[in-house]
Design a protein around this motif. Sequence first.
Motif: not given
Length: 497
Positions: A57-74
């Motif tokens: 989120q700090e780098e400006g990516y995938l701002l419209d998604m919540s933490i549960s939308d991806h299984s691996c945010w790394k």
Amino acid sequence: FQNEINEVPFFDMQLPYELALKIFQYLGKAELGRCAQVSRTWKVLAEDEVLWYRLCQEEGYLLDMSISDHSCWKLALKNCRAREHMLKTNWKNRVGAVSQLRYEPGRVLCDVHCCDGVVMAGYTSGEVRLWDTRTWDYTAPVLAAVAGPGGAGAPPHVSFVRINSSLAVAAYEDGTVSVWSLLLGQEPIHHFQHNQHIQALALAPGGSTVATASGFQVRVESPDDRGFWQTPATFEIQKLVNFLNLVPDVTGSPVAVAAAEDIVYLLKAEDPGRILHSVYGQPVTCLDVAAHEAAFGIKTFGWLWNEPNQILLYNLETNQCVTKVGSSIGEFSCVNLHSSPPNMLVAGNKDRRVRVFDVRCGAAACSVYGHQLGVTAVRMDDWKMVSGGEEGLVCVWDQRMATKLWEMHARHPVRLVWFNSHSLITANIPEEKNPRGSSITEDDPSLHRKYRGVIYSYEFSVDQLAVDSVLPICRSSYDELTGYNYNIGLAVPYDSI
């Protein structure tokens, strides 16, 4: 294993997992990678989804998604950075697909505007067309116009078109204005008439307010809470308006900025006569408006008063001049403030130079020269600039290196330059709308194509290494006569015949 961790070893003490996670929130990507190599417990902590979601989120990516939308945010952050690097490389090397948004029965191109990849174009035939470049087939519906009295006579030429995320507006030569909703269909939802020719048209970037300048009057139209259109304000101007903009992100009644020869007005319903800037004999040559500031170029006579042409930046809240930038013999022909990075603005000049200014120090951060005639359209982001010239040349520049990356040429002057991270829209609009001897007839619409103008759409989000990425140029039909290969592995159906 993570559920079994109650305490995390921190050197000679044990900390709860939640407290250790708060400490790791102050680390960046490289520090988290080093911490993941310390122990198995620290690896689980350093790869926690909360930490990588925050970094994403700090780098400006995938701002419209919540933490549960991806299984691996790394992994999501890694993929986003790889895509950004690929797009930047494609921009620099001109790798991608280029298409022409051409509407043959539309006659000569009059005006083009773009918003988030949706292109709106008006023609001398009176027709208005839309292209959605976000889809692969570039669908182009025709917006229906309001029928004239009796339905007789040829429809008037389109003078101006404007589009935002919800509305599309077109002004015609006879003084009529039509408004369409992009959500409701192809029939206009509002229509009004001016008695004189319309000199300027403005549409709020994020709202539903329309402003027009006709004669010595500026008229503002907007819908009320129930959706009924009304005229909240009408302003009388002392001179003919050359440029008109609506201030974005304004709560309450709309605010417009109008430049009429050598006077710049700040038009508010509660204070209609406020003059922002006025110096006799110094006409305004370009105008752009951001949420809290307005930038415009003024033309002076340096040989007489020893004052160069400049760009003035005014604060719209205090109505005071913040800074003056630029010192050029040629007059500034275009300026872009609303889409530039913070504290930056880019301007084009008739001396064939493109200049980037840092408004904090009032100095030019970059100045490049590469056009044969005056610059007519400019736009920039954090690392590149795109400019269009009177001679029809579109140039892409690297801001940090102050060098030209590549260029494209067409016949007519460039009047529109719009881009985002993965696409570029340019429009070459002819000066002459009724060329003599062109013999444009219904029987042969392609005879004099050189007079019509053209809209180009570039797509840089094409990875040549991906097998499943099929370029739009590779979907050519058998009746296409020409094709261009700009660093693209060109493949059309008739190559295998």
